[in-house]
Design an enzyme around this catalytic site. Structure first.
Site, short mmCIF file in Angstrom:
data_model
loop_
_atom_site.label_atom_id
_atom_site.label_comp_id
_atom_site.label_asym_id
_atom_site.label_seq_id
_atom_site.Cartn_x
_atom_site.Cartn_y
_atom_site.Cartn_z
N GLU A 1 30.19 -14.15 -81.57
CA GLU A 1 30.19 -14.42 -83.01
C GLU A 1 30.86 -13.26 -83.77
O GLU A 1 30.64 -12.09 -83.46
CB GLU A 1 28.74 -14.56 -83.48
CG GLU A 1 28.60 -14.97 -84.94
CD GLU A 1 27.15 -14.96 -85.41
OE1 GLU A 1 26.31 -14.29 -84.78
OE2 GLU A 1 26.85 -15.63 -86.42
N LYS B 1 29.42 -22.35 -89.22
CA LYS B 1 28.01 -22.17 -88.84
C LYS B 1 27.13 -23.04 -89.73
O LYS B 1 27.14 -22.89 -90.95
CB LYS B 1 27.66 -20.69 -88.99
CG LYS B 1 26.28 -20.27 -88.55
CD LYS B 1 26.20 -18.72 -88.52
CE LYS B 1 24.84 -18.20 -88.15
NZ LYS B 1 24.88 -16.73 -87.90
N CYS C 1 25.49 -19.21 -83.31
CA CYS C 1 24.31 -18.32 -83.35
C CYS C 1 23.00 -19.02 -83.70
O CYS C 1 22.46 -19.76 -82.89
CB CYS C 1 24.59 -17.15 -84.29
SG CYS C 1 23.44 -15.76 -83.98
#
Lengths: 376, 376
Positions: free
Chosen positions: B119, B195, B232
């Site tokens: 990430e 994300k 994540c």
């Protein structure tokens, strides 16, 4: 290894790893260490005499200013069948009642508030055979069956909530169901909840016996907390755990019957992921032993039911498992305050964007759904 | 234990457990053993010279009659930052490009088809600080930034799909995003995916920097298979993995940055549960090392990023992890035929009752939702 089956993963690690490495390995594998629970000597002695494993652990929450701790003790029971599978049906059921009775008595000595038995606990796991007789004779009324009456007596006697997963015969609808009967510590039946997802795995198909449950995601408010029951194969479906949690479950039991070659590497993953993802406790229960089924065409020997019942907490930790081979009672003290504490810390429910998923899922289930795939 | 951090869970077990117990423990913990992949000597030598760990494994599927195997090699890269966090921003970015360049060269030697970095790979993990400068200077255009151009060169040079998670600056909307840029092996940008779930964990809040993504659950059709990127914190949300799978993802990458005290016991659970529940492969990638951030008020030392990148398969098995402490490249050969084979065996998509969940979820997200709770 005593014999051909490993008795316990945790004990194997404890036997062989040096102390410093063991501590780190256990932290990585199991999270924050669950402390042992002191159990009364009379319970330890009785378990030993009655030849079952007794283990106790506790999960502690942070002390809050405005709420007192909400401690509850759950009891997870895993066991072999007692009589051979060709013994008369009623003898088999009575022998199971007797065995469970002596385990629950020890649970009471340990202060258990809510006890849960394994899936279809009054019978051998026969759904691999495809034959109906004599297995459907094990089915009972959820409301008026002998097994429910037996559990009501236990509940009243020990002031204990009893979760009793049985094969249910619904005379009114001429159907069978895979059902958990939930009995209040008052002895009254709180309700029943049916298995939502029915396995069709390879040539193994439980829908020969019963279909997908129609009781939704009912949660039961007991004196000791709000509980739900996700039966067996439902643990593979994250949405099933999730919807019990959305309905308020603080503890979700997962009474199961599953064998080593099929599912063992998934066993420690799924209920634990559900505890993490839903900020709740989960209790995974599996039977033990190898059930030999006589005179039938498919799967005489279904394999080794590997026990390993455990409790998972919302903080990512879990209790050690019961044995892979022995009958056992796992007593775990939970402080239900941990659920909200972890939810306040990790915020999955607030960051979950559920309204958007409701829309996306509604679109995705349509037969003419067009997946969002980008091509060059 | 070399120093204060355990290098590797798997190696610790291998060092101390007798062979028979080790085999059973690994089966229970990790599922069917993943075979080692033979890697070319030039790659092994280069990794050693360049001081990063190189490991290779393969997941094999059953040979089918009508479909040839669909073998693809994925490369997972985990690494420390290169320069101190108070070095000039451009120097830090260039140093990261250089380091990744030498790792990807080795990936090419190993025949990797799809590589994914950690990430926001061009920068230190600074979102714990709450300060904007100089961290927001690391943000780049997804379409025209130096980092995308750098990755396009890699893609063309090595005929490799590159998944490049960066901090994105969207000039048009005056916003920042946490974004993965997906570059085809042709060198063309296939697209970007943002994300979906933004952490608010304790006092740590990434929405100081960027908000929830607006790219939905895009799946990218590459020459080597359909891929998606769950960035994540999205790994904590089972619905996020699920919706990528519903859109056709065969491999879901999870580039992450997470530290030991916070999440390590969850690390081995979540991506693996997603692989099981969705009949697909998942690739969990975490950075390594301790990022010291100079002169800022919150979280100078966020903790130890524990690496441990791994690949999980739909059959419940997983590869060993990379080291907890070293830079590394994990090369894993997957046969994507396994996805459908496991789906045909376990049938989660057929037994999922998704239409009913779409309805239940639509009801549950309403502010006036009444949970289904039964009381005595």
């Amino acid at each position: 290894m005593a014999g051909c089956e490993l008795d316990s993963l945790e004990e194997t690690l404890e036997t062989h790893l040096p102390e410093a490495e063991l501590r780190e390995v256990k932290r990585i594998l199991f999270g924050k260490q669950t402390e042992k629970l002191d159990l009364p000597a009379c319970a330890v002695d009785a378990a030993s005499e009655r030849n079952f494993e007794l283990k106790g652990y506790k999960f502690e929450a942070t002390q809050e200013q405005l709420r007192p701790p909400r401690k509850v003790r759950v009891g997870l029971v895993q066991n072999h069948i007692v009589l051979p599978t060709d013994a008369p049906v009623l003898d088999q059921i009575n022998a199971m009642h007797s065995r469970i009775g002596e385990i629950v008595e020890v649970a009471a000595m340990c202060g258990v508030n809510i006890v849960c038995f394994q899936e279809t606990w009054t019978m051998p796991f026969a759904f691999c055979t495809r034959e109906k007789e004599p297995w459907t004779e094990f089915a009972e009324s959820a409301e008026d069956g002998n097994t429910t009456h037996f559990c009501q007596e236990l509940a009243r006697k020990y002031n204990m909530v009893v979760v009793s997963p049985i094969l249910e015969r619904d005379e009114q609808h001429s159907t069978l169901w895979n059902t958990a009967v939930v009995i209040s510590n008052s002895g009254n039946m709180l309700g029943k909840t049916r298995k939502n997802h029915i396995p069709r795995i390879g040539d193994f198909n439980e829908s020969t016996y019963y279909m997908e449950g129609n009781t939704g995601h009912t949660v039961f408010q007991t004196q000791f907390g709000r509980i739900a029951v996700n039966i067996c194969y439902g643990r593979h479906h994250p949405l099933n755990w999730f919807m019990y949690s959305m309905n308020g479950a603080e503890i979700i039991f997962n009474p199961s019957a599953t064998v080593g070659a099929l599912s063992e590497p998934m066993w420690a993953i799924e209920a634990r992921n559900a505890a993490i993802a839903n900020h709740c406790f989960t209790c995974a229960i599996n039977r033990v032993g190898t059930t030999l089924l006589f005179g039938f065409t498919a799967h005489h020997d279904f394999g080794h039911f590997y026990g390993s019942s455990y409790v998972a907490a919302p903080d990512g930790s879990r209790s050690p498992g019961l044995s892979r081979t022995r009958d056992g009672l796992l007593v775990v003290e939970l402080d239900l305050n941990m659920n909200r504490q972890i939810s306040d810390k990790w915020s999955f429910k607030m960051t979950g964007r559920y309204a958007e998923y409701a829309e996306e899922l509604s679109a995705a289930v349509r037969h003419d759904f067009k997946p969002n795939i980008v091509k060059e």
